[in-house]
Design a protein around this motif. Structure first.
Motif, PDB file in Angstrom:
ATOM      1  N   ILE A   1       0.783  -1.141  -0.062  1.00 54.31           N
ATOM      2  CA  ILE A   1       0.028  -0.014  -0.131  1.00 54.31           C
ATOM      3  C   ILE A   1       1.067   1.449   0.011  1.00 54.31           C
ATOM      4  O   ILE A   1       0.666   2.091  -0.722  1.00 54.31           O
ATOM      5  CB  ILE A   1      -0.986   0.127   1.242  1.00 54.31           C
ATOM      6  N   PRO A   2       1.753   1.388   0.809  1.00 48.48           N
ATOM      7  CA  PRO A   2       2.670   2.642   0.755  1.00 48.48           C
ATOM      8  C   PRO A   2       3.188   2.794  -0.594  1.00 48.48           C
ATOM      9  O   PRO A   2       3.466   4.183  -1.028  1.00 48.48           O
ATOM     10  CB  PRO A   2       3.775   2.268   1.781  1.00 48.48           C
ATOM     11  N   ALA A   3       3.880   1.894  -1.334  1.00 46.92           N
ATOM     12  CA  ALA A   3       4.323   2.022  -2.527  1.00 46.92           C
ATOM     13  C   ALA A   3       3.464   2.354  -3.665  1.00 46.92           C
ATOM     14  O   ALA A   3       3.756   3.238  -4.261  1.00 46.92           O
ATOM     15  CB  ALA A   3       5.142   0.671  -3.087  1.00 46.92           C
ATOM     16  N   ARG A   4       2.180   1.732  -3.590  1.00 44.64           N
ATOM     17  CA  ARG A   4       1.211   1.946  -4.631  1.00 44.64           C
ATOM     18  C   ARG A   4       0.485   3.462  -4.431  1.00 44.64           C
ATOM     19  O   ARG A   4       0.254   4.149  -5.332  1.00 44.64           O
ATOM     20  CB  ARG A   4       0.020   0.918  -4.503  1.00 44.64           C
ATOM     21  N   LEU A   5       0.477   3.668  -2.930  1.00 43.82           N
ATOM     22  CA  LEU A   5      -0.079   5.266  -2.821  1.00 43.82           C
ATOM     23  C   LEU A   5       1.210   6.121  -3.140  1.00 43.82           C
ATOM     24  O   LEU A   5       0.690   7.135  -3.681  1.00 43.82           O
ATOM     25  CB  LEU A   5      -0.309   5.167  -1.198  1.00 43.82           C
ATOM     26  N   GLY A   6       2.182   5.950  -3.225  1.00 42.55           N
ATOM     27  CA  GLY A   6       3.127   6.809  -3.603  1.00 42.55           C
ATOM     28  C   GLY A   6       3.067   6.960  -4.812  1.00 42.55           C
ATOM     29  O   GLY A   6       3.203   8.258  -5.281  1.00 42.55           O
ATOM     30  N   GLU A   7       3.259   6.029  -5.678  1.00 43.13           N
ATOM     31  CA  GLU A   7       2.939   6.017  -7.224  1.00 43.13           C
ATOM     32  C   GLU A   7       1.861   6.700  -7.561  1.00 43.13           C
ATOM     33  O   GLU A   7       1.808   7.890  -8.550  1.00 43.13           O
ATOM     34  CB  GLU A   7       2.618   4.547  -7.721  1.00 43.13           C
ATOM     35  N   HIS A   8       0.557   6.621  -7.051  1.00 43.60           N
ATOM     36  CA  HIS A   8      -0.941   7.205  -7.109  1.00 43.60           C
ATOM     37  C   HIS A   8      -0.671   8.849  -7.044  1.00 43.60           C
ATOM     38  O   HIS A   8      -0.956   9.634  -7.820  1.00 43.60           O
ATOM     39  CB  HIS A   8      -1.585   6.529  -6.626  1.00 43.60           C
ATOM     40  N   VAL A   9       0.120   9.307  -5.859  1.00 41.32           N
ATOM     41  CA  VAL A   9       0.147  10.640  -5.530  1.00 41.32           C
ATOM     42  C   VAL A   9       1.028  11.111  -6.616  1.00 41.32           C
ATOM     43  O   VAL A   9       0.863  12.494  -6.946  1.00 41.32           O
ATOM     44  CB  VAL A   9       0.731  10.694  -4.142  1.00 41.32           C
ATOM     45  N   TYR A  10       2.219  10.495  -6.870  1.00 40.97           N
ATOM     46  CA  TYR A  10       3.210  11.083  -7.832  1.00 40.97           C
ATOM     47  C   TYR A  10       2.544  11.341  -9.150  1.00 40.97           C
ATOM     48  O   TYR A  10       2.623  12.397  -9.804  1.00 40.97           O
ATOM     49  CB  TYR A  10       4.332  10.021  -8.112  1.00 40.97           C
ATOM     50  N   TYR A  11       1.845  10.266  -9.698  1.00 49.20           N
ATOM     51  CA  TYR A  11       0.997  10.467 -10.999  1.00 49.20           C
ATOM     52  C   TYR A  11      -0.077  11.600 -10.966  1.00 49.20           C
ATOM     53  O   TYR A  11      -0.005  12.440 -12.010  1.00 49.20           O
ATOM     54  CB  TYR A  11       0.376   9.286 -11.378  1.00 49.20           C
ATOM     55  N   SER A  12      -0.715  11.718  -9.956  1.00 49.93           N
ATOM     56  CA  SER A  12      -1.708  12.747  -9.804  1.00 49.93           C
ATOM     57  C   SER A  12      -1.162  14.098  -9.561  1.00 49.93           C
ATOM     58  O   SER A  12      -1.569  15.169 -10.246  1.00 49.93           O
ATOM     59  CB  SER A  12      -2.451  12.476  -8.541  1.00 49.93           C
ATOM     60  N   LEU A  13      -0.260  14.217  -8.833  1.00 50.54           N
ATOM     61  CA  LEU A  13       0.599  15.439  -8.469  1.00 50.54           C
ATOM     62  C   LEU A  13       0.879  16.016  -9.876  1.00 50.54           C
ATOM     63  O   LEU A  13       0.941  17.102 -10.127  1.00 50.54           O
ATOM     64  CB  LEU A  13       1.722  15.321  -7.248  1.00 50.54           C
ATOM     65  N   LEU A  14       1.953  15.102 -10.467  1.00 47.91           N
ATOM     66  CA  LEU A  14       2.616  15.468 -11.786  1.00 47.91           C
ATOM     67  C   LEU A  14       1.566  16.132 -12.751  1.00 47.91           C
ATOM     68  O   LEU A  14       1.766  16.925 -13.385  1.00 47.91           O
ATOM     69  CB  LEU A  14       3.325  14.571 -12.525  1.00 47.91           C
ATOM     70  N   ALA A  15       0.564  15.284 -12.884  1.00 52.28           N
ATOM     71  CA  ALA A  15      -0.558  15.762 -13.849  1.00 52.28           C
ATOM     72  C   ALA A  15      -1.347  17.074 -13.347  1.00 52.28           C
ATOM     73  O   ALA A  15      -1.550  17.817 -14.262  1.00 52.28           O
ATOM     74  CB  ALA A  15      -1.736  14.636 -13.896  1.00 52.28           C
ATOM     75  N   LEU A  16      -1.495  17.158 -12.235  1.00 54.78           N
ATOM     76  CA  LEU A  16      -2.259  18.581 -11.655  1.00 54.78           C
ATOM     77  C   LEU A  16      -1.248  19.659 -12.019  1.00 54.78           C
ATOM     78  O   LEU A  16      -1.647  20.721 -12.412  1.00 54.78           O
ATOM     79  CB  LEU A  16      -2.589  18.375 -10.162  1.00 54.78           C
ATOM     80  N   VAL A  17       0.060  19.503 -11.725  1.00 57.93           N
ATOM     81  CA  VAL A  17       0.921  20.590 -11.614  1.00 57.93           C
ATOM     82  C   VAL A  17       1.287  20.948 -13.362  1.00 57.93           C
ATOM     83  O   VAL A  17       1.347  22.013 -13.488  1.00 57.93           O
ATOM     84  CB  VAL A  17       2.512  20.348 -11.347  1.00 57.93           C
ATOM     85  N   LEU A  18       1.525  19.913 -14.046  1.00 57.66           N
ATOM     86  CA  LEU A  18       1.501  20.340 -15.584  1.00 57.66           C
ATOM     87  C   LEU A  18       0.038  21.095 -16.136  1.00 57.66           C
ATOM     88  O   LEU A  18       0.096  21.890 -17.004  1.00 57.66           O
ATOM     89  CB  LEU A  18       1.578  18.985 -16.441  1.00 57.66           C
ATOM     90  N   SER A  19      -0.909  20.462 -15.591  1.00 57.23           N
ATOM     91  CA  SER A  19      -2.289  21.214 -16.143  1.00 57.23           C
ATOM     92  C   SER A  19      -2.374  22.652 -15.444  1.00 57.23           C
ATOM     93  O   SER A  19      -2.897  23.498 -16.357  1.00 57.23           O
ATOM     94  CB  SER A  19      -3.523  20.430 -15.449  1.00 57.23           C
TER      95      SER A  19
END
Length: 226
Positions: free
Chosen positions: A23-41
């Motif tokens: 869960i910690p690894a998957r959560l970190g991946e999910h947060v990374y993808y989401s944050l990257l997409a939000l910042v670019l947007s």
């Protein structure tokens, strides 16, 4: 009750909290993808919205493009980019950016356009130039709507980033995707609960940012996201 017991057992399993599939690894991946997409947007949509709102140039085109992008199915965009760029993180981020740009763009544009013309005239009369009017008057007044647009986009991205699992990338969507493949209801529900919890935390973070950054009077005037 059996479903709840299975879900509790899934979370209580120590194997779920360690390793690259934990869960910690998957959560970190999910947060990374989401944050990257939000910042670019935000880097795309906020400057464009500020420009069109401040100048009045291209407002109709901006709104039309944003509404068109809203109508695009995210999973369809994902598979189109996969066909063009192949499997990987790029298609996921491209699809999430296409999803997140419209609410940020429209809210930023509308926030700037909603500034009282009398305030603009007063600022100009005090000697402010165009950029100063935008940054010192229009942006602070528009900030409540800008944050609403960012919050809307962030929650949508967090919820939709589960599609990463469908093109071989990680994130919390792996639990849903793998659970379906294994017919493991507890895994599917566990992944869903984690995504919902992350969306709630995201909403609370933006609520806190709004209280810190926006004056109380402006908070009361802010309209719902469009």
């Amino acid at each position: 009750m059996e479903i709840l017991d299975g879900l509790t057992a899934w979370f209580a399993d120590p194997a779920q909290w360690s390793g690259s599939a934990g869960i910690p690894a998957r959560l970190g991946e999910h947060v990374y993808y989401s944050l990257l997409a939000l910042v670019l947007s935000a880097l795309i949509a906020v400057p464009v919205g500020l420009f069109t709102g401040h100048t009045g140039v291209g407002g109709f085109l901006t709104a039309s493009l944003a509404n068109f992008a809203r109508a695009l199915p995210t999973i369809g965009v994902l598979f189109l980019v996969v066909m063009a760029a192949g499997i990987g993180l790029v298609p996921v981020i491209a699809a999430l950016v296409a999803l997140a740009v419209p609410p940020i763009l429209v809210n930023t544009h509308e926030g700037v356009r909603s500034v009282d013309p009398g305030l603009r005239d007063a600022a100009t009369g005090m000697g402010m130039r165009g950029r100063e009017v935008l940054l010192r008057l229009e942006l602070p007044v528009a900030l409540p709507l800008v944050l609403i647009g960012l919050r809307t986009a962030a929650v949508q991205v967090v919820a939709t980033a589960t599609i990463a699992a469908y093109v071989g990338v990680g994130g919390l969507g792996r639990y849903i995707f793998d659970g379906q493949a294994q017919q493991n209801l507890s895994m599917i529900l566990g992944g869903s609960v984690l995504v919902v919890a992350l969306a709630v935390v995201t909403t609370l973070l933006f609520a806190g940012a709004r209280r810190l950054l926006v004056a109380p009077g402006l908070r009361a005037q802010a309209a719902p996201a469009r």
